[in-house]
Every structure is written in C-alpha cells, then in structure tokens.
Design a protein around this motif. Structure first.
Motif, short mmCIF file in Angstrom:
data_model
loop_
_atom_site.label_atom_id
_atom_site.label_comp_id
_atom_site.label_asym_id
_atom_site.label_seq_id
_atom_site.Cartn_x
_atom_site.Cartn_y
_atom_site.Cartn_z
N ALA A 176 63.16 90.44 52.23
CA ALA A 176 62.84 88.99 51.67
C ALA A 176 61.59 88.57 52.41
CB ALA A 176 63.96 88.15 51.68
N ALA A 177 61.29 88.91 53.45
CA ALA A 177 60.21 88.40 54.62
C ALA A 177 58.83 88.68 53.69
CB ALA A 177 60.24 88.89 55.95
N GLU A 178 58.77 89.78 53.21
CA GLU A 178 57.28 90.31 52.75
C GLU A 178 57.28 89.57 51.20
OE1 GLU A 178 55.22 94.30 51.71
OE2 GLU A 178 55.56 93.92 53.62
N GLN A 179 56.41 88.86 51.28
CA GLN A 179 56.16 88.15 49.93
C GLN A 179 54.75 88.38 49.43
OE1 GLN A 179 56.65 84.03 50.81
NE2 GLN A 179 58.73 84.10 51.28
N SER A 180 54.67 87.94 48.09
CA SER A 180 53.31 88.28 47.41
C SER A 180 52.71 86.94 47.01
CB SER A 180 53.29 89.31 46.38
OG SER A 180 52.15 89.41 45.64
N TYR A 181 51.43 86.60 46.94
CA TYR A 181 50.77 85.40 46.60
C TYR A 181 49.57 85.82 45.78
CZ TYR A 181 53.85 82.85 50.00
OH TYR A 181 54.83 82.35 50.48
N MET A 182 48.72 84.65 45.28
CA MET A 182 47.79 85.20 44.37
C MET A 182 46.69 84.65 45.10
SD MET A 182 48.58 86.66 41.64
CE MET A 182 47.17 86.51 40.59
N ARG A 183 46.73 83.73 46.23
CA ARG A 183 45.70 83.27 47.06
C ARG A 183 46.31 83.25 48.36
NH1 ARG A 183 44.35 77.69 44.07
NH2 ARG A 183 46.25 77.43 45.04
N GLU A 184 45.24 83.35 49.27
CA GLU A 184 45.40 83.32 50.76
C GLU A 184 45.90 81.93 51.28
OE1 GLU A 184 44.12 84.83 55.02
OE2 GLU A 184 42.91 85.39 53.23
N GLY A 185 45.09 81.01 50.35
CA GLY A 185 45.42 79.55 50.60
C GLY A 185 46.90 79.15 50.37
N ASP A 186 47.53 79.85 49.67
CA ASP A 186 48.92 79.45 49.19
C ASP A 186 49.78 79.58 50.26
OD1 ASP A 186 47.85 78.69 46.78
OD2 ASP A 186 48.64 80.60 45.82
N ILE A 187 49.57 80.36 51.47
CA ILE A 187 50.43 80.88 52.39
C ILE A 187 50.45 79.70 53.39
CG2 ILE A 187 50.69 82.38 54.34
CD1 ILE A 187 49.05 84.51 52.82
N VAL A 188 51.34 79.06 53.65
CA VAL A 188 51.46 77.48 54.28
C VAL A 188 51.97 77.83 55.84
CG1 VAL A 188 52.44 75.38 54.41
CG2 VAL A 188 51.86 76.31 52.42
N ASP A 189 53.12 78.68 55.76
CA ASP A 189 53.95 78.74 57.23
C ASP A 189 53.71 80.16 57.55
OD1 ASP A 189 54.93 77.79 59.68
OD2 ASP A 189 57.01 77.90 58.56
N LEU A 190 52.99 80.59 58.08
CA LEU A 190 53.00 82.17 58.38
C LEU A 190 53.78 82.31 59.92
CD1 LEU A 190 52.33 85.00 57.40
CD2 LEU A 190 50.01 84.86 58.75
N ARG A 191 54.34 83.27 60.06
CA ARG A 191 55.02 83.33 61.62
C ARG A 191 54.53 84.53 62.27
NH1 ARG A 191 59.84 82.28 58.47
NH2 ARG A 191 59.99 84.58 58.52
N VAL A 192 54.49 84.55 63.53
CA VAL A 192 53.98 85.75 64.23
C VAL A 192 54.74 87.01 63.69
CG1 VAL A 192 53.73 86.66 66.49
CG2 VAL A 192 53.24 84.56 66.17
N GLY A 193 54.10 87.91 63.33
CA GLY A 193 54.77 89.35 62.72
C GLY A 193 55.15 89.42 61.39
#
Length: 86
Positions: A28-45
């Motif tokens: 479930a951790a690997e998600q897909s987005y349409m824009r990189e700006g939509d990624i809000v809370d990226l964790r290490v790894g």
C-alpha cells in the motif's frame, strides 16, 4: 510432548500475522500521482510513482525519499519501467 508444541504454534501464528501485515503495508505504500506537487508527506525510503508524462514511453517517474536533511526529506527522481499498461 503436546504441551510443548502449543506455545510454539502460537508463536508461529503470531509471526505469520506480523509478516502478512508488513507485506500489506509495503504494497500500500507505493502510490501513484498525476503531479509531483501532489505528494505532501514523503518519508525516507518511501517510493511514489508520478505519471506526469516527463519520462519516455513505457516508463514512469519514481520519486524516492532518499535521506533526511535539515530542510526535510530529500527526493530523488528517476524513470523506471512501467509494469502495467496505461
């Protein structure tokens, strides 16, 4: 002899449930987005796929939280083969 086998069976069941939970969380951790700006809370790894059209045909952008800096998580970007058809 059967009494000694019961605690071992409980331990094996507990380890199995923990392993299944870890696999479900990583899937479930690997998600897909349409824009990189939509990624809000990226964790290490953490690895996130971004389908913004910036990679060549048959590939998709992968953004990885590579390390922690004073300003937050440093992102690395690369194009990886697309596993599923669009």
């Amino acid at each position: 002899m059967k009494e000694a086998a019961m605690p071992r069976l409980g331990f094996v069941a507990l380890v199995s449930v923990a392993a299944l939970g870890a696999m479900a969380q990583s899937a479930a951790a690997e998600q897909s987005y349409m824009r990189e700006g939509d990624i809000v809370d990226l964790r290490v790894g953490q690895r996130v796929l971004v389908d913004d059209g910036s990679c060549p045909a048959g590939q998709i952008k992968q953004v990885v939280g590579s390390r922690l800096s004073e300003n937050g998580v440093v992102r690395t970007r690369s194009c990886v083969p697309r596993l599923a058809k669009k």
